[in-house]
Design a protein around this motif. Structure first.
Motif, PDB file in Angstrom:
ATOM      1  N   ALA A   3      28.745  40.905  37.136  1.00  0.00           N
ATOM      2  CA  ALA A   3      29.359  39.576  37.152  1.00  0.00           C
ATOM      3  C   ALA A   3      28.451  38.622  36.393  1.00  0.00           C
ATOM      4  O   ALA A   3      27.340  38.320  36.837  1.00  0.00           O
ATOM      5  CB  ALA A   3      29.564  39.097  38.580  1.00  0.00           C
ATOM      6  N   GLY A   4      28.906  38.159  35.230  1.00  0.00           N
ATOM      7  CA  GLY A   4      28.119  37.216  34.447  1.00  0.00           C
ATOM      8  C   GLY A   4      27.665  37.803  33.125  1.00  0.00           C
ATOM      9  O   GLY A   4      27.046  38.879  33.105  1.00  0.00           O
ATOM     10  N   GLY A  39      22.782  39.249  32.663  1.00  0.00           N
ATOM     11  CA  GLY A  39      23.899  40.166  32.781  1.00  0.00           C
ATOM     12  C   GLY A  39      24.064  41.062  31.577  1.00  0.00           C
ATOM     13  O   GLY A  39      24.309  42.277  31.711  1.00  0.00           O
ATOM     14  N   GLU A  85      33.140  37.955  33.085  1.00  0.00           N
ATOM     15  CA  GLU A  85      32.599  36.629  32.795  1.00  0.00           C
ATOM     16  C   GLU A  85      33.709  35.591  32.974  1.00  0.00           C
ATOM     17  O   GLU A  85      34.775  35.693  32.354  1.00  0.00           O
ATOM     18  CB  GLU A  85      32.049  36.579  31.373  1.00  0.00           C
ATOM     19  CG  GLU A  85      31.711  35.198  30.836  1.00  0.00           C
ATOM     20  CD  GLU A  85      30.762  34.410  31.714  1.00  0.00           C
ATOM     21  OE1 GLU A  85      31.095  33.250  32.045  1.00  0.00           O
ATOM     22  OE2 GLU A  85      29.697  34.950  32.064  1.00  0.00           O
ATOM     23  N   LYS A  86      33.449  34.583  33.813  1.00  0.00           N
ATOM     24  CA  LYS A  86      34.494  33.604  34.110  1.00  0.00           C
ATOM     25  C   LYS A  86      34.824  32.703  32.928  1.00  0.00           C
ATOM     26  O   LYS A  86      35.937  32.191  32.825  1.00  0.00           O
ATOM     27  CB  LYS A  86      34.108  32.766  35.327  1.00  0.00           C
ATOM     28  CG  LYS A  86      32.906  31.870  35.114  1.00  0.00           C
ATOM     29  CD  LYS A  86      32.598  31.077  36.385  1.00  0.00           C
ATOM     30  CE  LYS A  86      31.407  30.155  36.190  1.00  0.00           C
ATOM     31  NZ  LYS A  86      31.100  29.398  37.435  1.00  0.00           N
ATOM     32  N   HIS A 115      39.185  40.722  41.209  1.00  0.00           N
ATOM     33  CA  HIS A 115      38.973  39.718  40.170  1.00  0.00           C
ATOM     34  C   HIS A 115      40.308  39.185  39.683  1.00  0.00           C
ATOM     35  O   HIS A 115      41.369  39.783  39.911  1.00  0.00           O
ATOM     36  CB  HIS A 115      38.165  40.309  39.013  1.00  0.00           C
ATOM     37  CG  HIS A 115      38.623  41.678  38.569  1.00  0.00           C
ATOM     38  ND1 HIS A 115      39.710  41.879  37.753  1.00  0.00           N
ATOM     39  CD2 HIS A 115      38.145  42.908  38.873  1.00  0.00           C
ATOM     40  CE1 HIS A 115      39.866  43.173  37.540  1.00  0.00           C
ATOM     41  NE2 HIS A 115      38.943  43.826  38.212  1.00  0.00           N
ATOM     42  N   GLY A 130      25.401  40.921  40.688  1.00  0.00           N
ATOM     43  CA  GLY A 130      25.635  39.499  40.512  1.00  0.00           C
ATOM     44  C   GLY A 130      24.589  38.898  39.589  1.00  0.00           C
ATOM     45  O   GLY A 130      23.431  38.727  39.979  1.00  0.00           O
ATOM     46  N   ASP A 188      25.335  35.950  37.929  1.00  0.00           N
ATOM     47  CA  ASP A 188      26.178  34.795  37.645  1.00  0.00           C
ATOM     48  C   ASP A 188      25.493  33.460  37.927  1.00  0.00           C
ATOM     49  O   ASP A 188      26.141  32.463  38.249  1.00  0.00           O
ATOM     50  CB  ASP A 188      27.515  34.892  38.389  1.00  0.00           C
ATOM     51  CG  ASP A 188      27.382  35.213  39.865  1.00  0.00           C
ATOM     52  OD1 ASP A 188      26.302  35.641  40.297  1.00  0.00           O
ATOM     53  OD2 ASP A 188      28.371  35.040  40.598  1.00  0.00           O
ATOM     54  N   SER A 221      25.594  31.189  41.979  1.00  0.00           N
ATOM     55  CA  SER A 221      26.249  32.493  42.027  1.00  0.00           C
ATOM     56  C   SER A 221      27.362  32.590  43.070  1.00  0.00           C
ATOM     57  O   SER A 221      27.143  32.373  44.268  1.00  0.00           O
ATOM     58  CB  SER A 221      25.202  33.566  42.315  1.00  0.00           C
ATOM     59  OG  SER A 221      25.797  34.809  42.608  1.00  0.00           O
ATOM     60  N   ALA A 242      20.596  34.097  39.928  1.00  0.00           N
ATOM     61  CA  ALA A 242      21.383  34.339  41.139  1.00  0.00           C
ATOM     62  C   ALA A 242      20.494  34.789  42.284  1.00  0.00           C
ATOM     63  O   ALA A 242      20.719  34.439  43.442  1.00  0.00           O
ATOM     64  CB  ALA A 242      22.464  35.389  40.871  1.00  0.00           C
TER      65      ALA A 242
END
Length: 404
Positions: free
Chosen positions: A10-11, A16, A34-35, A147, A163, A165, A169, A300
């Motif tokens: 995540a990230g 990441g 990745e958001k 997700h 994680g 992120d 986080s 994170a």
């Protein structure tokens, strides 16, 4: 490749992407969630000391970074009172020869772009942008990561979830709900300026660390020397989350003028037309690491103050150690039992906790030392000059000489 050989990260920041490359090198399939819809610049300059640069070199990134990274010749410790250098700590070829790896300064976006290009050239890595981790559940077969991407819900089965992120986080908030960063009472102002626009007669070839009453300033070249990065640290009670809130130039300029900083330092600050600022938050010493089939890395796990120039370096180290711990028990030729994942992640945490705690303490201590005033500041300056460059550099060897 089956879920038993898949790791979800995540990230897609520096930690990441480095972890993804390290996992792929150990024979894993990696899915990076990745958001953000696109990987835009976050932050500005970075210092990558030898403990981290050797990891990047081992992952095959030297050719991608060479055109953009700069090996500074020295760190000059500057007095805000006099405008002169207190001492000069040699870096460049001398530091690289001593540590066996280069000391680099570069733009954060350049490092992230190199990592992304390397990841996209690696068939075992899949990067999914605009994909938010919503939840996850550990079970006997590993972990299920829920997700959402463009409104559509999905679930991915994996061996482990990592994680990476950042300081806020989302993975950590589910893993350790009571563990959160705390505000330091300081904010960082960052800006870049065209090197040709600076008032200095000679090109800046190294890092300048300016120490003054209640504040400090770090200046160094990035983007192949075309730009100069400035970071000014000052006390404040402004606590907005994020990296890129706009800052008014006159506000930071007036801070340095009112505190009586030397003209040379004020000219550097005045050369920047556009500033961004971020409130400095940090995780408690020791960090937050792992539970079940989930582990944290980088900010994170242990977001720290930037006063040891080791935030990105610690994330890069984390990635290398985590990949080794999982690779030793789940790499090619091993049984790869998902039930052993928690033990592998615990070994990672045990290998990292003490070192990261020490760096967190050093960063916090440096911040206090940099901001001394009056007689204490004068005593600091005299003590540093008495110690000399060689002994001061020797005090950093426990950081720079690290190897996995």
């Amino acid at each position: 490749m089956t879920a038993a050989r898949t790791i979800v990260v995540a990230g897609a920041g520096i930690g990441g992407l480095t972890a993804s490359l390290a996992f792929a090198a150990k024979g894993f399939r990696v899915i990076v969630l990745e958001k953000a819809e696109r990987l835009a610049e976050a932050g500005a300059g970075l210092q990558i000391s030898p403990n981290a640069s050797r990891v990047l070199v081992d992952l095959g990134l030297a050719d991608r970074l060479a055109p953009r990274a700069i090996a500074p010749d020295a760190v000059s410790v500057m007095s805000a009172r006099t405008g002169r250098a207190l001492l000069r700590l040699p870096l460049g070829e001398q530091a690289a020869a001593r540590a066996g790896a280069p000391y680099w300064v570069l733009h954060r976006a350049d490092l992230q772009a190199a990592l992304r290009a390397q990841a996209e050239a690696t068939p075992a890595i899949e990067l999914r942008l605009g994909c938010v981790v919503e939840d996850y559940v550990s079970h006997t077969h590993g972990i299920t990561v829920g997700h959402r991407r463009h409104g559509a819900r999905g679930d991915t089965q994996a061996l482990a979830l990592i994680g990476a992120d950042g300081i806020w986080s989302a993975v950590r908030s589910q893993l350790f709900p009571s563990s959160a960063p705390h505000f330091s009472g300081l904010i960082a102002w960052r800006g870049t300026v065209d090197a040709a626009a600076l008032p200095q007669r000679e090109p800046l070839r190294g890092v300048q660390l300016w120490m003054g009453p209640g504040a400090h300033l770090v200046v160094y070249p990035i983007s192949g020397g075309r730009l100069v990065n400035l970071v000014a640290i000052v006390p404040d009670d402004w606590q907005r989350e994020g990296w890129s809130a706009p800052g008014e130039p006159h506000e930071i300029q007036s801070r340095f003028a009112a505190a009586g900083w030397a003209p040379a330092a004020r000219l550097l600050v005045e050369a920047v037309d556009s500033w961004k600022r971020w409130a400095l938050f940090a995780m408690p010493d020791g960090g937050a690491w792992t539970a079940g089939a989930t582990a944290l890395l980088g900010d994170a796990a242990h977001g720290m103050l930037p006063f040891a120039a080791q935030g990105a370096a610690m994330a890069i180290e984390d990635a290398a150690v985590l990949a080794q711990c999982l690779g030793d028990s789940h790499g090619p030729g091993t049984s790869g039992d998902p039930l052993s994942v928690p033990a592998s992640l615990q070994r990672y945490a045990q290998a990292r906790r003490a070192r990261v705690s020490r760096v967190q303490r050093l960063a916090r201590q440096n911040g206090k030392i940099y901001h001394l005033t009056g007689a204490m500041a004068l005593a600091r300056d005299l003590a540093m000059q008495a110690l000399g460059a060689e002994r001061l550099m020797g005090r950093q060897s426990w950081i720079y000489d690290w190897r996995i």
